[in-house]
Enzyme design. Structure first.
Site, PDB file in Angstrom:
ATOM      1  N   ARG A 122     -12.008   2.558  -8.002  1.00  0.00           N
ATOM      2  CA  ARG A 122     -11.098   3.646  -8.400  1.00  0.00           C
ATOM      3  C   ARG A 122     -11.401   4.115  -9.823  1.00  0.00           C
ATOM      4  NH1 ARG A 122      -5.435   2.649  -5.424  1.00  0.00           N
ATOM      5  NH2 ARG A 122      -6.338   1.973  -3.454  1.00  0.00           N
TER       6      ARG A 122
ATOM      7  N   SER B 212      -7.541  -5.437  -5.058  1.00  0.00           N
ATOM      8  CA  SER B 212      -8.610  -6.017  -4.242  1.00  0.00           C
ATOM      9  C   SER B 212      -9.943  -5.968  -4.982  1.00  0.00           C
ATOM     10  CB  SER B 212      -8.731  -5.264  -2.912  1.00  0.00           C
ATOM     11  OG  SER B 212      -9.365  -4.014  -3.108  1.00  0.00           O
ATOM     12  N   THR B 213     -10.911  -6.732  -4.460  1.00  0.00           N
ATOM     13  CA  THR B 213     -12.251  -6.714  -5.052  1.00  0.00           C
ATOM     14  C   THR B 213     -12.865  -5.311  -4.918  1.00  0.00           C
ATOM     15  OG1 THR B 213     -13.026  -7.630  -2.933  1.00  0.00           O
ATOM     16  CG2 THR B 213     -12.870  -9.163  -4.757  1.00  0.00           C
TER      17      THR B 213
ATOM     18  N   ASP C 151       0.819  -1.210   0.000  1.00  0.00           N
ATOM     19  CA  ASP C 151       0.000   0.000   0.000  1.00  0.00           C
ATOM     20  C   ASP C 151       0.859   1.268   0.000  1.00  0.00           C
ATOM     21  OD1 ASP C 151      -2.417   1.366  -0.023  1.00  0.00           O
ATOM     22  OD2 ASP C 151      -2.549   1.449   2.167  1.00  0.00           O
ATOM     23  N   GLY C 152       0.328   2.309  -0.628  1.00  0.00           N
ATOM     24  CA  GLY C 152       0.995   3.617  -0.578  1.00  0.00           C
ATOM     25  C   GLY C 152       1.528   4.110  -1.912  1.00  0.00           C
TER      26      GLY C 152
ATOM     27  N   ARG D 266      -0.961   9.355  -9.963  1.00  0.00           N
ATOM     28  CA  ARG D 266      -1.001   8.114  -9.172  1.00  0.00           C
ATOM     29  C   ARG D 266      -0.463   6.913  -9.953  1.00  0.00           C
ATOM     30  NH1 ARG D 266      -3.947   7.661  -4.589  1.00  0.00           N
ATOM     31  NH2 ARG D 266      -4.356   5.487  -5.099  1.00  0.00           N
TER      32      ARG D 266
ATOM     33  N   ASN E 290     -10.985  -2.493  -5.194  1.00  0.00           N
ATOM     34  CA  ASN E 290     -10.209  -1.509  -5.965  1.00  0.00           C
ATOM     35  C   ASN E 290     -10.866  -1.106  -7.294  1.00  0.00           C
ATOM     36  OD1 ASN E 290      -7.028  -2.770  -4.750  1.00  0.00           O
ATOM     37  ND2 ASN E 290      -8.117  -0.936  -4.084  1.00  0.00           N
TER      38      ASN E 290
HETATM   39  C1  IPE Z   1      -5.252  -2.615  -0.051  1.00  0.00           C
HETATM   40  O1  IPE Z   1      -4.967  -1.268  -0.242  1.00  0.00           O
HETATM   41  C2  IPE Z   1      -5.259  -3.325  -1.366  1.00  0.00           C
HETATM   42  C3  IPE Z   1      -3.969  -3.459  -2.033  1.00  0.00           C
HETATM   43  C4  IPE Z   1      -2.817  -3.103  -1.547  1.00  0.00           C
HETATM   44  C5  IPE Z   1      -4.023  -4.073  -3.332  1.00  0.00           C
HETATM   45  P1  IPE Z   1      -6.144  -0.195  -0.381  1.00  0.00           P
HETATM   46  O2  IPE Z   1      -5.486   1.116  -0.580  1.00  0.00           O
HETATM   47  O3  IPE Z   1      -7.116  -0.624  -1.397  1.00  0.00           O
HETATM   48  O4  IPE Z   1      -6.828  -0.283   1.043  1.00  0.00           O
HETATM   49  P2  IPE Z   1      -7.758   0.755   1.815  1.00  0.00           P
HETATM   50  O5  IPE Z   1      -8.747   1.267   0.816  1.00  0.00           O
HETATM   51  O6  IPE Z   1      -6.852   1.846   2.299  1.00  0.00           O
HETATM   52  O7  IPE Z   1      -8.336  -0.024   2.930  1.00  0.00           O
HETATM   53  C1  IPE Z   2      -1.649   0.230  -3.286  1.00  0.00           C
HETATM   54  O1  IPE Z   2      -1.390   1.575  -3.322  1.00  0.00           O
HETATM   55  C2  IPE Z   2      -1.905  -0.362  -4.645  1.00  0.00           C
HETATM   56  C3  IPE Z   2      -3.303  -0.711  -4.897  1.00  0.00           C
HETATM   57  C4  IPE Z   2      -4.292  -0.637  -4.043  1.00  0.00           C
HETATM   58  C5  IPE Z   2      -3.615  -1.211  -6.221  1.00  0.00           C
HETATM   59  P1  IPE Z   2      -2.562   2.645  -3.330  1.00  0.00           P
HETATM   60  O2  IPE Z   2      -2.911   2.944  -4.739  1.00  0.00           O
HETATM   61  O3  IPE Z   2      -3.676   2.227  -2.466  1.00  0.00           O
HETATM   62  O4  IPE Z   2      -1.826   3.901  -2.705  1.00  0.00           O
HETATM   63  P2  IPE Z   2      -2.421   4.920  -1.658  1.00  0.00           P
HETATM   64  O5  IPE Z   2      -2.847   4.122  -0.470  1.00  0.00           O
HETATM   65  O6  IPE Z   2      -3.571   5.621  -2.327  1.00  0.00           O
HETATM   66  O7  IPE Z   2      -1.284   5.827  -1.357  1.00  0.00           O
HETATM   67 MG    MG Z   3      -4.101   2.480  -0.473  1.00  0.00          MG
END
Ligand code: IPE
Ligand code: IPE
Ligand code: MG
Length: 241
Positions: free
Chosen positions: A79, A73-74, A28-29, A41, A76
């Protein structure tokens, strides 16, 4: 030169001594990493994909046999389309590169049915091409822990099992042939598991890092392993004397 020399820790030996067989990452991040740099992004996902390769190779080099990563994730799908498409495109280009990992068996965990037909073919090919190899990499894609449990239960019911046990469910998860994750690492500073490995992670050790995934280094993996090696896993019992 200044002060005491830092003691070198043998991380590989720690992995073995602590019986760390399976590590899982909630990567994440990516988005925040890009935003902080004034980038879109999508650039974060691209840097994250690059770092994923480094971290997975490193885990292998320190003797961890099973790695699972949370890629999509299911949830995601919520977005913007542009971001989802960028993640799928990265995945698509990784498929060809993945074959360079000559000792890794790839498995995609999650429901791949809604994915693009071309990606699905590549997934199936990669899985069969790499079958039986020494190390295992599970890529969680359109993965949700709740959905996984529901699908396991459905399968058991379809098979005519009426008195469903925990073992029946475990045997029908995407990761049925893997040991349960010993350690789940989440980067990006959030303290939640976001529907990842809900069943298998019941007794996993959790480790949270503030580092944003593209900046999460092999030294940070060492820190997680060192933390893990110092934990006492009781599984509901008492400490061994
Ligand atoms: C969790 O991250 C899923 C992945 C890393 C693929 P998210 O960014 O989707 O999680 P939330 O929304 O902060 O819980
Ligand atoms: C994790 O990074 C990757 C996925 C969930 C696909 P994020 O895209 O959630 O990054 P942040 O949490 O918005 O920084
Ligand atoms: Mg995230």
């Amino acid at each position: 030169m200044f002060g005491k020399k830092k003691e070198k820790i043998d991380v590989r030996a720690l992995v073995e001594a602590s019986n760390l067989r399976h590590i899982a990452f909630i990567m994440d991040g990516n988005g925040r990493w890009a935003t902080a740099k004034g980038l879109p992004r999508e650039a974060g996902h691209s840097a994250g994909a690059k770092n994923f390769k480094t971290v997975v190779r490193y885990c292998k080099s320190i003797g961890i046999g099973y790695v699972t990563v949370y890629a999509f994730s299911t949830e995601n799908w919520r977005r913007p389309e542009r971001e989802v498409n960028a993640i799928m495109a990265l995945l698509d280009s990784y498929m060809a590169e993945a074959r360079e990992e000559t000792d890794v068996e790839f498995r995609f965990i999650g429901d791949v049915t809604p994915l693009d037909e071309k990606i699905k073919v590549k997934i199936a090919e990669l899985e069969s091409f790499t079958k039986g190899r020494e190390y295992r990499l599970n890529i969680a894609l359109n993965y949700g822990g709740r959905a996984e449990i529901v699908s396991a239960v459905k399968r058991a019911v379809e098979e005519g099992i009426t008195d469903i046990t925990e073992a029946d469910i475990s045997a029908r998860l995407y990761t049925a042939d893997c040991p349960e994750p010993d350690l789940i690492v989440r980067t990006g500073g959030e303290f939640r598991t976001s529907n990842f490995l809900m069943w298998q992670g019941a007794y996993s050790e959790l480790y949270f890092s503030d580092k944003l995934w593209p900046a999460y280094s092999t030294g940070d993996v060492d820190a997680a392993v060192i933390s893990f090696a110092g934990r006492k896993r009781r599984f509901g019992g008492l400490d061994k004397k």
